[in-house]
Design a protein around this motif. Structure first.
Motif, PDB file in Angstrom:
ATOM      1  N   SER A 153      -6.841   7.345   6.347  1.00  0.00           N
ATOM      2  CA  SER A 153      -5.405   7.487   6.160  1.00  0.00           C
ATOM      3  C   SER A 153      -4.676   6.220   6.614  1.00  0.00           C
ATOM      4  O   SER A 153      -3.761   5.732   5.959  1.00  0.00           O
ATOM      5  CB  SER A 153      -4.960   8.699   6.968  1.00  0.00           C
ATOM      6  OG  SER A 153      -3.621   8.897   6.819  1.00  0.00           O
ATOM      7  N   TRP A 154      -5.092   5.670   7.728  1.00  0.00           N
ATOM      8  CA  TRP A 154      -4.500   4.424   8.247  1.00  0.00           C
ATOM      9  C   TRP A 154      -4.728   3.281   7.283  1.00  0.00           C
ATOM     10  O   TRP A 154      -3.830   2.489   7.013  1.00  0.00           O
ATOM     11  CB  TRP A 154      -5.137   4.120   9.612  1.00  0.00           C
ATOM     12  CG  TRP A 154      -4.914   2.730  10.122  1.00  0.00           C
ATOM     13  CD1 TRP A 154      -3.784   2.236  10.692  1.00  0.00           C
ATOM     14  CD2 TRP A 154      -5.855   1.651  10.116  1.00  0.00           C
ATOM     15  NE1 TRP A 154      -3.960   0.914  11.055  1.00  0.00           N
ATOM     16  CE2 TRP A 154      -5.226   0.527  10.716  1.00  0.00           C
ATOM     17  CE3 TRP A 154      -7.177   1.512   9.683  1.00  0.00           C
ATOM     18  CZ2 TRP A 154      -5.870  -0.706  10.874  1.00  0.00           C
ATOM     19  CZ3 TRP A 154      -7.812   0.292   9.841  1.00  0.00           C
ATOM     20  CH2 TRP A 154      -7.148  -0.799  10.435  1.00  0.00           C
ATOM     21  N   PHE A 155      -5.939   3.195   6.732  1.00  0.00           N
ATOM     22  CA  PHE A 155      -6.259   2.116   5.806  1.00  0.00           C
ATOM     23  C   PHE A 155      -5.409   2.199   4.554  1.00  0.00           C
ATOM     24  O   PHE A 155      -5.001   1.186   3.995  1.00  0.00           O
ATOM     25  CB  PHE A 155      -7.748   2.170   5.439  1.00  0.00           C
ATOM     26  CG  PHE A 155      -8.170   1.077   4.503  1.00  0.00           C
ATOM     27  CD1 PHE A 155      -8.523   1.367   3.190  1.00  0.00           C
ATOM     28  CD2 PHE A 155      -8.224  -0.240   4.921  1.00  0.00           C
ATOM     29  CE1 PHE A 155      -8.907   0.366   2.323  1.00  0.00           C
ATOM     30  CE2 PHE A 155      -8.610  -1.259   4.051  1.00  0.00           C
ATOM     31  CZ  PHE A 155      -8.957  -0.941   2.749  1.00  0.00           C
ATOM     32  N   ARG A 156      -5.137   3.405   4.089  1.00  0.00           N
ATOM     33  CA  ARG A 156      -4.383   3.580   2.863  1.00  0.00           C
ATOM     34  C   ARG A 156      -2.879   3.428   3.053  1.00  0.00           C
ATOM     35  O   ARG A 156      -2.151   3.280   2.077  1.00  0.00           O
ATOM     36  CB  ARG A 156      -4.597   4.971   2.286  1.00  0.00           C
ATOM     37  CG  ARG A 156      -5.973   5.279   1.828  1.00  0.00           C
ATOM     38  CD  ARG A 156      -5.978   6.705   1.374  1.00  0.00           C
ATOM     39  NE  ARG A 156      -7.261   7.326   1.539  1.00  0.00           N
ATOM     40  CZ  ARG A 156      -7.433   8.604   1.718  1.00  0.00           C
ATOM     41  NH1 ARG A 156      -6.402   9.411   1.782  1.00  0.00           N
ATOM     42  NH2 ARG A 156      -8.632   9.117   1.830  1.00  0.00           N
ATOM     43  N   SER A 157      -2.410   3.524   4.269  1.00  0.00           N
ATOM     44  CA  SER A 157      -0.963   3.546   4.484  1.00  0.00           C
ATOM     45  C   SER A 157      -0.379   2.165   4.238  1.00  0.00           C
ATOM     46  O   SER A 157      -1.025   1.145   4.444  1.00  0.00           O
ATOM     47  CB  SER A 157      -0.642   4.017   5.901  1.00  0.00           C
ATOM     48  OG  SER A 157      -1.136   3.096   6.843  1.00  0.00           O
ATOM     49  N   GLY A 158       0.837   2.165   3.784  1.00  0.00           N
ATOM     50  CA  GLY A 158       1.489   0.905   3.443  1.00  0.00           C
ATOM     51  C   GLY A 158       1.356   0.645   1.950  1.00  0.00           C
ATOM     52  O   GLY A 158       0.377   1.056   1.321  1.00  0.00           O
ATOM     53  N   ASP A 159       2.350  -0.008   1.411  1.00  0.00           N
ATOM     54  CA  ASP A 159       2.324  -0.275  -0.029  1.00  0.00           C
ATOM     55  C   ASP A 159       2.596  -1.744  -0.327  1.00  0.00           C
ATOM     56  O   ASP A 159       3.030  -2.100  -1.416  1.00  0.00           O
ATOM     57  CB  ASP A 159       3.343   0.623  -0.753  1.00  0.00           C
ATOM     58  CG  ASP A 159       4.755   0.481  -0.164  1.00  0.00           C
ATOM     59  OD1 ASP A 159       5.615   1.295  -0.497  1.00  0.00           O
ATOM     60  OD2 ASP A 159       4.975  -0.465   0.635  1.00  0.00           O
ATOM     61  N   GLY A 160       2.320  -2.608   0.658  1.00  0.00           N
ATOM     62  CA  GLY A 160       2.472  -4.041   0.390  1.00  0.00           C
ATOM     63  C   GLY A 160       3.905  -4.490   0.336  1.00  0.00           C
ATOM     64  O   GLY A 160       4.238  -5.464  -0.328  1.00  0.00           O
ATOM     65  N   THR A 161       4.800  -3.770   1.018  1.00  0.00           N
ATOM     66  CA  THR A 161       6.192  -4.214   1.097  1.00  0.00           C
ATOM     67  C   THR A 161       6.487  -4.544   2.555  1.00  0.00           C
ATOM     68  O   THR A 161       5.730  -4.178   3.449  1.00  0.00           O
ATOM     69  CB  THR A 161       7.174  -3.119   0.640  1.00  0.00           C
ATOM     70  OG1 THR A 161       7.025  -1.987   1.515  1.00  0.00           O
ATOM     71  CG2 THR A 161       6.892  -2.702  -0.792  1.00  0.00           C
TER      72      THR A 161
END
Lengths: 287, 124
Positions: A36-44
């Protein structure tokens, strides 16, 4: 046919699996939080993501799949190396809307994809960079080693030259990245992952010295001392994501995987990688 | 006859010829897929307003037939891109041949990528 396996090794493996089965709920919970931590964030800048970078054939896609929970290196069989053409974007099994972006590593693709990503690092669109190396053991795709420009008629000599050249490229990638890490705003971590431990296992000491104190290590140490410890952290991990012989895409074996490097060692390496991921999670949380 | 490349390298000559031929084919596939999409949307819109000239299912079926044809070519096209890319990465070429292969491959891969995207988008 009688299986020739050591009774001691089987017993140890059995104990390890028993332990894992007994603690499976706790293990799964920890793994889920890492995924979940690895997937979080969308490059903004508001929700910075994680960038995976590295030369072609070092295991970026495999590592991304592993950290996203899409691939189980202990169960899924080793696939054939297929070069990622263009920027790879794949959805996650249980959340197809979430994308993980892995840029291609081949030289002729870097200029069109890496420049923007380097700029994104400076702009604070990434909170962490995973830089993948493999001590030169970069997979060769659909090409015979005899067609490689370094081949001079001797396979063993070719392999030595190839590994040295690929290590130089790993260093070049790090040195190209360093100024952007230096210029980045906000908190940032760098995780250097050295994959394919099952291939360089007999040279473990040499490998660790190189990435810790050699040319690679010295470049990182300079970066760490310039950035300071408060807003920048570097971690180093060694792992085998897939136990496999080093073969070309034409199935020519260049080096067998190391004798003595077994399933147990692989599990230890992957577990250590996840422990480092947890440490980075905590570091991020303690802002 | 227009010379496709001035390179003397036999691999480069063959690769560039293949990329040119199949990049042109891909553009046709992409155009047909986009046309199917447009017609299906138009037919759906007409269905919603109660004025229906053509059943949208017709375009869905056409698109499926087109996708099946494309799916037969896709694996080989991906292999072509990978083989050329690996040669570029690891083999020796003179400067201009390398540049030409890089440019042609970028063009081919871009058209391949957008065609795959167009094929994946089924008409509404």
């Amino acid at each position: 046919m009688e299986e020739k396996t050591s009774g001691g090794a089987l017993e140890a493996a059995g104990e390890a699996f028993d332990w894992a089965w007994k603690h499976r709920d706790a293990i799964l919970k920890r793994l889920k939080s890492i995924f979940s931590w690895f997937r979080s964030g969308d490059g903004t800048e508001k929700k910075p993501g994680i960038l995976l970078l590295g030369a072609g054939g070092t295991g970026k896609t495999t590592l991304a799949q592993l950290l996203a929970g899409n691939f189980d290196c202990l169960v899924d069989p080793p696939g054939r190396y297929e070069e990622s053409i263009g920027v790879e974007i794949f959805g996650l099994k249980d959340d197809p809307k979430v994308e993980i972006v892995v840029p291609p590593g081949q030289h002729h693709r870097r200029e069109s994809t890496w420049n923007d990503l380097h700029a994104d690092i400076v702009a604070g669109r990434f909170r962490g960079v995973i830089l993948i190396s493999s001590f030169g053991f970069h997979s060769l795709g659909e090409i015979s080693y005899k067609d490689h420009r370094l081949y001079q008629g001797n396979k063993a000599e070719f392999l030595d030259a190839y590994l040295a050249a690929q290590r130089d490229d790993e260093l070049a990638v790090l040195r190209q990245l360093t100024p952007h890490l230096q210029a980045s705003r906000g908190r940032l971590w760098l995780l250097s992952v050295v994959t394919k431990q099952d291939l360089w296992w007999p040279q473990q000491t040499q490998v660790e010295e190189y990435y810790r104190d050699g040319d690679y290590g010295a470049t990182v140490q300079q970066l760490v001392s310039t950035k300071g410890g408060r807003d920048f952290r570097h971690e180093l991990a060694y792992a085998s994501l897939i136990i496999n012989n080093f073969v070309t895409g034409r199935q020519e074996r260049l080096r067998p995987n190391a004798e003595g490097y077994d399933h147990n060692e692989q599990v230890k390496s992957v577990r250590h990688l996840f422990q480092i991921a947890e440490a980075l999670m905590s570091w991020e949380a303690n802002q | 006859m227009i010379e496709l490349t001035a390179s003397a390298d036999p691999f480069a000559r063959h690769a560039i010829a293949l990329m040119k031929e199949y990049e042109a084919k891909l553009r046709k596939y992409r155009k047909r897929a986009q046309e199917n999409m447009g017609r299906a949307k138009q037919a759906s819109g007409q269905a919603r307003t109660g004025v229906r000239l053509t059943d949208p299912v017709v375009f869905v079926r056409q698109h499926q037939a087109l996708s099946q044809q494309f799916d037969k070519l896709k694996p080989a096209m991906l292999s072509l891109a990978r083989i050329i890319s690996q040669k570029l990465e690891h083999s020796e070429f003179d400067e201009l041949t390398r540049l030409e292969l890089t440019l042609r491959l970028a063009e081919f891969e871009n058209t391949l990528r957008t065609t795959i995207q167009a094929m994946a988008t089924l008409p509404a």
